[in-house]
Design a protein around this motif. Structure first.
Motif, short mmCIF file in Angstrom:
data_model
loop_
_atom_site.label_atom_id
_atom_site.label_comp_id
_atom_site.label_asym_id
_atom_site.label_seq_id
_atom_site.Cartn_x
_atom_site.Cartn_y
_atom_site.Cartn_z
N LEU A 6 0.85 -1.20 0.00
CA LEU A 6 0.00 0.00 0.00
C LEU A 6 0.88 1.24 0.00
N GLY A 9 -0.91 6.63 0.01
CA GLY A 9 -1.32 7.70 0.95
C GLY A 9 -0.65 9.03 0.64
N GLY A 11 0.75 11.08 2.81
CA GLY A 11 1.93 11.35 3.64
C GLY A 11 1.94 12.76 4.19
N THR A 12 0.78 13.24 4.63
CA THR A 12 0.67 14.64 5.04
C THR A 12 1.60 14.99 6.20
N ARG A 13 1.83 14.03 7.09
CA ARG A 13 2.66 14.35 8.27
C ARG A 13 4.14 14.47 7.92
N GLU A 79 -5.46 4.04 -8.13
CA GLU A 79 -6.74 4.56 -7.62
C GLU A 79 -7.01 5.94 -8.20
N GLY A 84 -8.30 4.73 0.88
CA GLY A 84 -8.00 4.29 2.24
C GLY A 84 -7.34 2.92 2.26
P1 GTP Z 1 -0.55 10.71 6.57
O1 GTP Z 1 -1.28 11.55 5.58
O2 GTP Z 1 0.65 11.41 7.14
O3 GTP Z 1 -1.42 10.10 7.63
O4 GTP Z 1 0.08 9.47 5.79
P2 GTP Z 1 -0.59 8.36 4.85
O5 GTP Z 1 -2.06 8.50 4.75
O6 GTP Z 1 0.20 8.33 3.60
O7 GTP Z 1 -0.19 7.05 5.62
P3 GTP Z 1 -0.97 6.13 6.63
O8 GTP Z 1 -0.04 5.89 7.78
O9 GTP Z 1 -2.30 6.65 6.96
O10 GTP Z 1 -1.14 4.83 5.75
C1 GTP Z 1 -0.42 3.64 5.92
C2 GTP Z 1 0.00 3.09 4.56
O11 GTP Z 1 -1.12 2.93 3.71
C3 GTP Z 1 0.98 3.99 3.83
O12 GTP Z 1 1.96 3.17 3.22
C4 GTP Z 1 0.13 4.69 2.80
O13 GTP Z 1 0.84 4.98 1.60
C5 GTP Z 1 -0.96 3.67 2.52
N1 GTP Z 1 -2.24 4.31 2.22
C6 GTP Z 1 -2.98 5.11 3.02
N2 GTP Z 1 -4.10 5.50 2.39
C7 GTP Z 1 -4.06 4.91 1.16
C8 GTP Z 1 -4.94 4.94 0.04
O14 GTP Z 1 -5.99 5.58 0.01
N3 GTP Z 1 -4.55 4.21 -1.05
C9 GTP Z 1 -3.39 3.49 -1.09
N4 GTP Z 1 -3.09 2.83 -2.19
N5 GTP Z 1 -2.55 3.46 -0.05
C10 GTP Z 1 -2.88 4.15 1.07
#
Ligand code: GTP
Length: 346
Positions: A6, A9, A11-13, A79, A84
């Motif tokens: 996956l 995301g 990666g806003t943080r 996507e 998510g």
């Molecule tokens: P923040 O915006 O900082 O919370 O980061 P993030 O949303 O990129 O990461 P989070 O820790 O929420 O997600 C965990 C993993 O899932 C990461 O490797 C993300 O790239 C992945 N991920 C999160 N949301 C999605 C999504 O909608 N689609 C895909 N393909 N991967 C996702």
């Protein structure tokens, strides 16, 4: 059995580093983390990968292509909107085997799949979630299990006295494809908040197995730095590219180090790096490939990605610089995190 990574995301943080870069492409010890992950998966016998992409998918696709260079096959589940962590799995359904592995691409760990797979075979559940122990579970979803390892519930962000354990979801799962019937298609679905609680309610057999070895989520700047300090201290034993000249000083190929340069360990220097006279680098510096550092630069606790240029006399402390950043002479930067728009053309 194939693996779904996956990587979509926002990666806003980790912004601004991830403003125009997928988080899993952030460099860890001078290589995109996703590349380390693919190399590790191959070593564990996983040769067929699917990468679920959304945020700047072309950067990942251009870099890895069909995976041939790494001895694996890679297909991409793209996507149109952010789906998510569970929605992305549902979207990748046509690519997935009857049993598959799911990995969050932003988790830095010493991957060891065999114990997780053995546990999954033995218990025959719908999902086996890799678990890791953390000192302070108050920022995470903590699991409560029975003696067989079956997960009874997740407790979100518990106060210390309310936490049933210090075990959290490590972002690695073994999953049976039939579980996908419980994930709605075409909308954002969170695996932690929606799918796992539903699967527990349905009695689908959700188990947790503690994984061993180093584990760290690179989602925040603090933890991203921490991963590098752990690497340099060898708490996290990922092999470092470069020759270890003295204890704690790793230097890559074709570097030009001028007289009077002092390295204060631990330090990792990439390939083709130039460092000018009387600069002092370290402790805790990771300098990317093709960086140029001028004369009398003082650099401590700083991570610099490839192709950065630090002019003469610059003082850098506790900074993170994305690809190709130029730091003008005589700047003093403390705790700066900076990146450039140009990354898109890289
Ligand atoms: P923040 O915006 O900082 O919370 O980061 P993030 O949303 O990129 O990461 P989070 O820790 O929420 O997600 C965990 C993993 O899932 C990461 O490797 C993300 O790239 C992945 N991920 C999160 N949301 C999605 C999504 O909608 N689609 C895909 N393909 N991967 C996702």
């Amino acid at each position: 059995m194939n693996a779904l990574v996956l990587a979509g995301g926002l990666g806003t943080r980790l912004r601004p580093l991830t403003e125009n870069l997928p988080k899993p492409m952030a460099l860890v010890a001078n290589r995109p983390w996703l590349e380390h992950l693919i190399v590790q998966l191959k070593k564990q016998g996983i040769r067929h990968l699917v990468i679920a992409v959304k945020h700047y998918p072309e950067i990942i696709q251009n870099y890895f292509g069909n995976g041939e260079k790494w001895g694996v096959t890679i297909r991409y589940a793209i996507e149109k909107s952010l789906l998510g962590t569970a929605g992305a799995i549902k979207n990748a359904e046509p690519f997935l085997d009857e049993r598959f592995i799911v990995l969050n691409a932003d988790i830095v760990h010493e991957l060891e799949l065999a114990p997780l797979l053995a546990f999954h075979n033995q218990h025959g559940g719908g999902v086996t979630i890799g678990l890791t122990e953390v000192d302070d579970p108050s920022h995470y979803g903590v699991v409560e299990q029975d003696e067989q390892g079956r997960i009874l519930r997740f407790v979100e962000k518990p106060r210390p006295e309310e936490a049933p354990s210090r075990l959290i979801n490590a972002g690695i799962y073994v999953m049976e494809k039939q579980m996908l019937q419980y994930i709605p298609a075409g909308r954002e679905v969170s695996i932690e908040r929606e799918t796992f609680p539903l699967l527990i309610e349905k009695g689908a057999g959700i188990y947790g197995k503690v994984i061993s070895g180093y584990w760290m989520d690179m989602g925040t700047k603090e933890r991203y730095r921490r991963i590098h300090w752990d690497l340099l201290n060898r708490v996290y034993p990922l092999p470092l590219l470069g020759q270890q000249n003295e204890k704690g000083i790793w230097i890559g190929k074709n570097c030009e180090i001028q007289p009077g340069v002092m390295f204060v360990p631990p330090v990792l220097i990439g390939d083709n790096v130039k460092i000018g006279e009387r600069s002092v680098i370290g402790p805790y510096c990771v300098i990317g490939n093709d960086c140029v550092i001028g004369k009398q630069v003082r650099c401590t606790e700083t991570i610099m990605w490839d192709r950065c240029l630090a002019h003469n006399g610059v003082v850098l402390n506790n900074c993170i610089f994305g690809y190709g950043l130029e730091i003008g002479s005589k700047h003093i930067l403390h705790e700066a995190v900076m990146s450039r728009v140009e990354v898109l053309q890289a």
